[in-house]
Design a protein around this motif. Structure first.
Motif, PDB file in Angstrom:
ATOM      1  N   ARG A 319       0.455  -1.213  -0.252  1.00 15.60           N
ATOM      2  CA  ARG A 319       0.104  -0.111  -0.378  1.00 15.60           C
ATOM      3  C   ARG A 319       0.690   1.489  -0.230  1.00 15.60           C
ATOM      4  NH1 ARG A 319      -2.821  -0.738   4.284  1.00 15.60           N
ATOM      5  NH2 ARG A 319      -4.515  -2.244   3.024  1.00 15.60           N
ATOM      6  N   GLY A 320       1.647   1.075   1.081  1.00 13.81           N
ATOM      7  CA  GLY A 320       2.672   2.122   0.535  1.00 13.81           C
ATOM      8  C   GLY A 320       3.568   2.758  -0.665  1.00 13.81           C
ATOM      9  N   TYR A 321       3.331   1.643  -1.487  1.00 13.08           N
ATOM     10  CA  TYR A 321       4.167   2.100  -2.733  1.00 13.08           C
ATOM     11  C   TYR A 321       3.255   2.536  -3.353  1.00 13.08           C
ATOM     12  CZ  TYR A 321       8.329  -0.757  -0.907  1.00 13.08           C
ATOM     13  OH  TYR A 321       9.023  -0.965  -0.223  1.00 13.08           O
ATOM     14  N   LEU A 322       2.093   3.008  -3.497  1.00 16.05           N
ATOM     15  CA  LEU A 322       0.542   3.012  -4.466  1.00 16.05           C
ATOM     16  C   LEU A 322       0.462   4.365  -4.269  1.00 16.05           C
ATOM     17  CD1 LEU A 322      -0.699  -0.386  -4.739  1.00 16.05           C
ATOM     18  CD2 LEU A 322       0.545   1.201  -6.458  1.00 16.05           C
ATOM     19  N   LEU A 330       9.355   5.799  -9.152  1.00 15.22           N
ATOM     20  CA  LEU A 330      10.118   4.473  -8.968  1.00 15.22           C
ATOM     21  C   LEU A 330       8.955   3.329  -8.613  1.00 15.22           C
ATOM     22  CD1 LEU A 330      14.030   3.476 -10.053  1.00 15.22           C
ATOM     23  CD2 LEU A 330      11.364   2.954 -11.720  1.00 15.22           C
ATOM     24  N   LYS A 331       8.443   3.655  -7.274  1.00 17.34           N
ATOM     25  CA  LYS A 331       8.034   3.048  -6.329  1.00 17.34           C
ATOM     26  C   LYS A 331       7.156   2.319  -6.753  1.00 17.34           C
ATOM     27  CE  LYS A 331       7.519   4.717  -1.998  1.00 17.34           C
ATOM     28  NZ  LYS A 331       7.347   5.209  -1.710  1.00 17.34           N
ATOM     29  N   PRO A 332       5.825   3.079  -7.572  1.00 18.02           N
ATOM     30  CA  PRO A 332       4.557   2.717  -8.103  1.00 18.02           C
ATOM     31  C   PRO A 332       4.756   1.510  -9.231  1.00 18.02           C
ATOM     32  CG  PRO A 332       4.450   5.290  -7.599  1.00 18.02           C
ATOM     33  CD  PRO A 332       5.819   4.461  -7.548  1.00 18.02           C
ATOM     34  N   THR A 771       5.275   1.345 -16.474  1.00 19.26           N
ATOM     35  CA  THR A 771       5.860   2.842 -16.174  1.00 19.26           C
ATOM     36  C   THR A 771       4.933   3.168 -14.698  1.00 19.26           C
ATOM     37  OG1 THR A 771       5.732   4.965 -16.995  1.00 19.26           O
ATOM     38  CG2 THR A 771       4.570   3.684 -17.779  1.00 19.26           C
ATOM     39  N   SER A 772       5.040   3.946 -13.917  1.00 19.60           N
ATOM     40  CA  SER A 772       4.755   5.415 -13.073  1.00 19.60           C
ATOM     41  C   SER A 772       5.068   6.394 -13.811  1.00 19.60           C
ATOM     42  CB  SER A 772       4.960   4.899 -11.808  1.00 19.60           C
ATOM     43  OG  SER A 772       4.999   5.910 -10.852  1.00 19.60           O
TER      44      SER A 772
END
Length: 897
Positions: A319-322, A330-332, A771-772
Motif C-alpha cells: 500500500r505504501g508504494y501506491l 519508481l516505487k509504484p 511505468t508510473s
C-alpha cells in the motif's frame, strides 16, 4: 548384339559415380531403406549408453558466470520385438542423478553431485514403438510423476530420426517443429529444428513492435553411427534460446541445453514371441507388473506447490508504494508489476475485498489501474460489482479502470463484449464516462485484431465498429466528435470512406477530427484516395479548409515519400500568394525535419530548390511564421533510437495545434509510444495578429490537452470552454499551481511464454515492464503585463523485470534481469504579447540514472542448497536542453534580455 567390354566399363563407371554422388544424401535407415547395410535397433540387441543432459542459465554475454545443472544416467535400449519395419523398444533410464553448479566444485564453472528428489521419483522401464526413425507410440508407467515422464520424453525425442534428407514436420519434446535433415558424411547426420510451437500453452505477448519480447532459438541434433552402421555411436543435441527486448537487446536472458548420448556396449537378448505390437506390449506389462499409458512426445507442465498470494494481503503489504504523490517515480511501477501478476490469479471475492477495504481508499484509483490490466473474468466482475458506469459520483474511478482496459495489449474479448452491452443498455451514463467508454471499445477492438487468434474475435470487432459508425451517423453537432476519436482508436481500413466523406462534406471541425483519425492509421493505409484528398485539402483545391486540416494533410503528403512533382508543388506553394503563412511555415519546417533525417529526401529537395531561382534565395524560404516541426534525439544505442518529435501549428502567436511525441526507431522503422497534444481556438481576440486570412469558423475561446498512449487516445482534457471560464481562471489563478492532469500506471512489456526444451524441461519466459506516469502542469496569465508562462512536466518511473526459469520437483534454476530509470521532461513556454508577439519554448530533460541488474539463482527443493550470482550495472544519462531553432532562440533572447 552384346555390349562391348568398353561399354561395360563405361556403365560401371557411371554407376559408381552416381552411387558416390547420392551417397551423401542417404541417411541412416533400415534394411528396406536406401542403404541395406544400416541396421539400427536390430531386434534381439540391447545397447547401453551414457546420458549427460545439461541446462545452463545466464545473460546473453560471453565469459559470464552461469548457473545450472546436469543429469547423468545409464540408458539401456532393448529391441525386443519387430514386424517388418516396426520395432518395439524397451528403454530403462538407470540411476539418474543431479549435478549442480557449486562454489565447492573443483573449478569455478564445475559441477558436483548433489542429492535431489530425482533419486526418489518412481522410475520404471518405458516402451517405444519405432518405425523407420519415427516414434509412433510412447508408453510410460502409469504411476510416474510428470518430472520423470518429461525427462524420459526428452530422451525419447533423441531417437526420432528421419530416413531421408529434407525438411519435414515433427512433434517431439520441443513441440511441433520444422526439422531439416542434412547428411554430413556416410555416418553422420545433422537435424536442425526451427519454428517450434506449443499451441497448447497459454501465451501472452505485446504485439507492439518495440514493446514486445523477442526470442532467438537455435536447435541442432547430431547423429553419428559406428563404422559398421549397426548402432548409433553418439547423439549430441544442442539448443540455445535468447530472450531479449528489441528496444535494447543487451537486456536479455539465455538458456542453453545440451544432451549427449554416448555408446558404451551392446549385447544379445531374447526376442519376444508375439504376432502384434499390442501383444508384445501386453507381455511386457505382465512381466514387469506395470500398467502403461500411451502418450505423445509433448512434455507437460508440472503442478507444483507454488507460493500463492492473496491479492488483498499483497495490496496491504504494498500500500505504501501506491500513493498518488509518488506517481511518476519508481516505487509504484515496481509494486504494479507484482500486483498485476497476483490479480490475474485472484478470485472475485479476494479482489472485491481489497476494493471495499477502507484502508485502500487512498489508493483506489491505482487499484483500478491494476485491475484494468488483469483482464480476467473474476477481476472484471469484481470491478463491475464495485463501480457503476451510470453513477455520476464514480466518474474518476470508472475512467481509471476504462483507461487501463483500453491501454492493455491483451484485451479480453468477453470484457469487450460486456462493456459494449453496457454501452448499449445504460441510458444515463454521464457524458465523460460515455466518451471514455466508446474510446475504450474502439481501442479494445483494434488490439483484439492484432492478437494471434484474431479470427476468433471477428464478431465483437465488427459489432464495435458498427456501433461507432451508427452513432456517428445519428449524432448531431459536437456530439459527433467523440465517435471520430473512437474511429481513430479503432484503426479500421473499412472506415476510410466514411472519414473522407467528412473531410470533404463535413464542418471544418469534423474535417480536422477525420484527418486526425486518418493520420493515425499510418502510411501503410494512406492509399490513393487519401493522397488525393490530402492534395485537395492542403492546396484548398475544392473548398476552404481549417488550417489544422491543411497541416494534417501536409503531414500525410510529406511523410508518404511524395514524388518529385508533388514535392515541387509543395515547395512552390511556400513562395505563392496564399496568405496563411503559418501553414507555409509548418510545411517548410516539416520538409526540413524529414530532410534532416533522410539523405535521399534532402538531395531531392536541394535539386528542386537549385533549379528554381525564386526558391533558391533567402527571401523565398525565409521563416515568417512561428510554426515548427523538429526532431531531437533523446536515446541512442546500437539497437534502437528514441526521438522527441515536436510539431507546433501556430495562430496569432498561440499554439493552435501542437504535439510532443515520444517516437522509437529501429532499422528505419518508427513507432509512436506517447503523444501529448495541445489545442486552442477562439483566442485571437486576446492577442493581436498580423494574419490576414481567417478560415476558422466562429468558435468560443477554448483550450485543452489530448493524450495518445500506446496508440490509444483518451478523452481530451478541456481547460476552459468559453471566454467566461477563461477569465475566471485568469482572475482566480486556479491554474497557477502545479496540478496533476493525468496520472496512471501503465503496463509496457507483458510477456508470458512456456518453452519446451528438447531435454524434457519446460522453461518459463516471463517479462513485465511498467511505468508510473504523472503529467502535471501550470499556467500563469497576466492581462495587465500581457504575458503568460506555462510549464508542462512529464515524470515517469519505468521498471522492467524478466526471467527464464525451469521449475521441477527436483531442481529450480533461473536467470533474471531488472532495469529501472526515473526520467522527466519539462516543456516551459513564455509568451510576451505586450507589443510584438514573442514565444519562447524550452524543452529540458534532467539527469537520470539507468540501472541494469542481473541475478542467477539455483535451488534444490527439499535441501538447503541455494546458489545466487548477482551483477549490478549503472549508467548515467546526462540531462539535456534541446535546441528548438534559431527563431526560438532569438525570441527567448528578446523576452529575457
Amino acid at each position: 548384339m552384346l555390349p562391348s567390354i568398353s561399354s561395360y566399363s563405361f556403365l560401371y563407371t557411371l554407376f559408381a559415380w552416381l552411387l558416390g554422388f547420392c551417397y551423401g544424401f542417404v541417411l541412416l535407415s533400415s534394411a528396406a531403406g536406401h542403404n541395406a547395410g544400416v541396421r539400427l535397433f536390430d531386434v534381439g540387441s540391447a545397447v547401453s549408453y551414457k546420458l549427460h543432459s545439461t541446462l545452463l542459465f545466464d545473460e546473453n554475454e560471453e565469459s559470464t558466470k552461469d548457473v545450472g545443472f546436469y543429469i547423468d544416467a545409464d540408458v539401456v535400449i532393448e529391441a525386443v520385438w519387430e514386424n517388418d519395419e516396426q520395432r518395439l523398444l524397451k528403454i530403462e533410464l538407470k540411476s539418474p542423478r543431479l549435478h549442480i553448479k557449486s562454489r565447492k566444485a573443483p573449478t569455478p564453472d564445475g559441477f558436483i553431485p548433489h542429492w535431489s528428489k530425482l533419486e526418489e521419483l518412481t522410475n520404471k522401464p518405458f516402451l517405444m514403438v519405432w518405425k523407420n526413425g519415427k516414434i509412433e507410440k510412447i508408453l510410460l508407467a502409469k504411476t510416474e510423476e510428470v518430472s520423470m515422464v518429461n525427462l524420459k520424453k526428452g530422451f525419447a525425442s533423441l531417437l526420432q530420426i528421419q530416413l531421408s534428407e529434407g525438411t519435414v514436420d515433427e512433434t517431439d519434446a520441443s513441440g511441433k517443429c520444422t526439422a531439416t535433415y542434412t547428411s554430413q558424411s556416410s555416418t553422420k547426420i545433422v537435424k536442425t529444428k526451427s519454428n517450434c510451437t506449443s499451441d497448447d500453452f497459454y501465451r501472452v505477448n505485446n504485439p507492439h513492435e518495440f514493446l514486445r519480447v523477442n526470442r532467438n532459438s537455435f536447435i541442432t541434433v547430431e547423429y553419428e553411427a559406428d563404422s559398421s552402421k549397426t548402432y548409433l555411436n553418439s547423439i549430441v543435441a544442442r539448443e540455445n534460446h535468447v530472450m531479449y527486448l528489441p528496444i535494447k537487446e543487451d537486456i536479455a536472458c539465455r538458456v542453453k541445453s545440451e544432451q549427449i548420448l554416448s555408446y558404451v556396449s551392446s549385447e544379445k537378448i531374447r526376442i519376444l514371441e508375439a504376432s502384434t505390437v499390442e501383444e508384445a506390449i501386453e507381455s511386457i506389462s505382465k512381466t514387469e507388473g506395470l500398467i502403461f499409458t500411451q502418450e505423445t512426445l509433448l512434455t507437460e507442465r508440472e503442478s507444483l506447490d507454488e507460493e500463492t498470494h492473496s491479492f488483498t494481503k499483497q495490496v496491504d503489504s504494498l500500500r505504501g508504494y501506491l500513493d498518488a504523490k509518488d506517481l511518476g517515480s519508481l516505487k509504484p511501477a515496481k509494486a504494479f508489476i507484482k500486483l498485476v501478476t497476483t490479480a490475474r490469479r485472484a478470485s472475485k471475492d479476494d479482489i472485491s475485498k481489497a476494493l471495499s477495504s477502507k484502508k485502500n481508499k487512498g489508493i483506489l484509483l491505482q487499484l483500478y489501474d491494476i485491475l484494468g490490466y488483469a483482464q480476467t473474468k473474476d477481476s472484471h466482475e469484481a470491478v463491475m460489482k464495485s463501480i457503476h458506469l451510470d453513477n455520476e459520483n464514480q466518474i474518476e474511478v470508472s475512467e481509471r479502470y476504462l483507461w487501463a482496459t483500453s491501454f492493455s495489449s491483451q484485451p479480453n474479448p468477453d470484457i469487450a463484449e460486456n462493456l459494449l452491452k453496457q454501452y448499449k443498455k445504460l441510458t444515463n451514463i454521464p457524458p465523460k464516462i460515455q466518451e471514455t467508454l466508446v474510446l475504450t471499445l474502439g481501442s479494445m477492438a483494434y488490439k483484439l485484431g492484432k492478437l494471434p487468434d484474431k479470427k476468433l474475435h471477428v464478431k465483437i470487432i465488427r459489432d464495435i465498429e458498427e456501433t461507432i459508425l451508427n452513432n456517428l451517423d445519428y449524432a448531431k453537432g459536437e456530439n459527433k466528435f467523440v465517435f471520430f476519436r473512437a474511429l481513430k482508436n479503432l484503426h479500421s481500413p473499412s472506415t476510410i470512406t466514411v472519414l473522407l466523406n467528412y473531410v470533404t462534406n463535413g464542418t471544418q471541425k469534423e474535417g480536422v477530427l477525420a484527418w486526425k483519425a486518418i493520420k493515425a492509421f499510418g502510411p501503410d493505409l494512406w492509399d490513393e484516395r487519401i493522397q488525393s484528398a490530402a492534395v485537395k485539402a492542403f492546396f484548398q483545391l475544392d473548398r476552404k479548409y481549417d488550417s489544422s486540416s491543411r497541416t494534417l494533410a501536409a503531414d500525410i503528403l510529406i511523410e508518404s515519400q511524395p514524388n518529385d512533382r508533388l514535392l515541387e508543388d509543395i515547395l512552390n506553394f511556400l513562395i505563392g500568394t496564399d496568405p496563411a503563412y503559418e501553414v507555409k511555415q509548418y510545411a517548410n519546417r516539416k520538409i526540413g525535419m524529414l530532410a534532416d533525417e533522410d539523405n535521399t529526401i534532402r538531395a531531392r529537395v536541394q535539386k528542386i530548390i537549385r533549379k528554381n531561382p525564386k526558391l533558391n534565395n533567402y527571401h523565398g524560404l525565409a521563416p515568417r511564421g512561428l510554426s515548427l516541426a523538429l526532431t531531437r534525439r533523446f536515446m541512442s544505442n546500437p539497437y534502437s533510437n528514441g526521438s522527441l518529435v515536436t510539431v507546433q501549428e501556430m495562430k496569432s502567436g498561440i499554439a493552435k495545434r501542437g504535439t510532443v511525441d515520444v517516437v522509437l526507431d529501429k532499422h528505419g522503422f518508427s513507432k509512436e509510444l506517447f503523444s501529448l497534444g495541445i489545442f486552442s481556438g477562439g483566442l485571437h481576440s486576446f492577442i493581436a495578429s498580423e494574419e490576414t486570412e481567417n478560415t476558422d469558423e466562429d468558435e468560443a475561446a477554448t483550450a485543452g490537452m489530448e493524450l495518445t498512449v500506446l496508440e490509444t487516445q483518451i478523452r481530451p482534457f478541456v481547460f476552459f470552454n468559453g471566454q467566461g471560464e477563461l477569465m475566471g481562471h485568469v482572475w482566480s489563478g486556479t491554474a497557477s499551481e502545479m496540478t496533476p492532469a493525468f496520472q496512471v500506471l501503465l503496463m509496457l512489456q507483458d510477456h508470458l511464454e512456456h518453452l519446451r526444451l528438447g531435454s524434457g524441461f519446460i522453461a518459463e519466459l516471463n517479462v513485465k515492464g511498467a511505468t508510473s506516469f504523472d503529467l502535471s502542469g501550470k499556467i500563469e496569465i497576466s492581462l495587465w503585463n500581457r504575458n503568460a508562462q506555462s510549464l508542462v512536466q512529464k515524470s515517469a518511473g519505468i521498471a522492467t523485470t524478466g526471467s527464464i526459469s525451469v521449475d521441477s520437483k527436483f531442481v529450480k534454476s533461473q536467470a533474471e534481469f531488472s532495469t529501472s530509470i526515473e526520467t522527466k521532461l519539462d516543456l516551459q513556454t513564455d509568451i510576451d504579447f505586450y507589443s510584438n508577439v514573442h514565444l519562447c519554448m524550452r524543452l529540458t530533460q534532467p539527469d537520470a540514472l539507468f540501472r541494469h541488474n542481473i541475478f542467477k539463482v539455483e535451488k534444490i527443493p527439499g535441501s538447503q542448497h541455494k546458489l545466487r550470482i548477482s551483477k549490478y550495472k549503472k549508467y548515467a544519462v546526462p540531462g539535456t536542453t534541446y535546441s528548438i531553432n534559431k527563431k526560438n532562440n532569438e525570441m527567448c533572447s528578446a523576452i529575457f534580455s
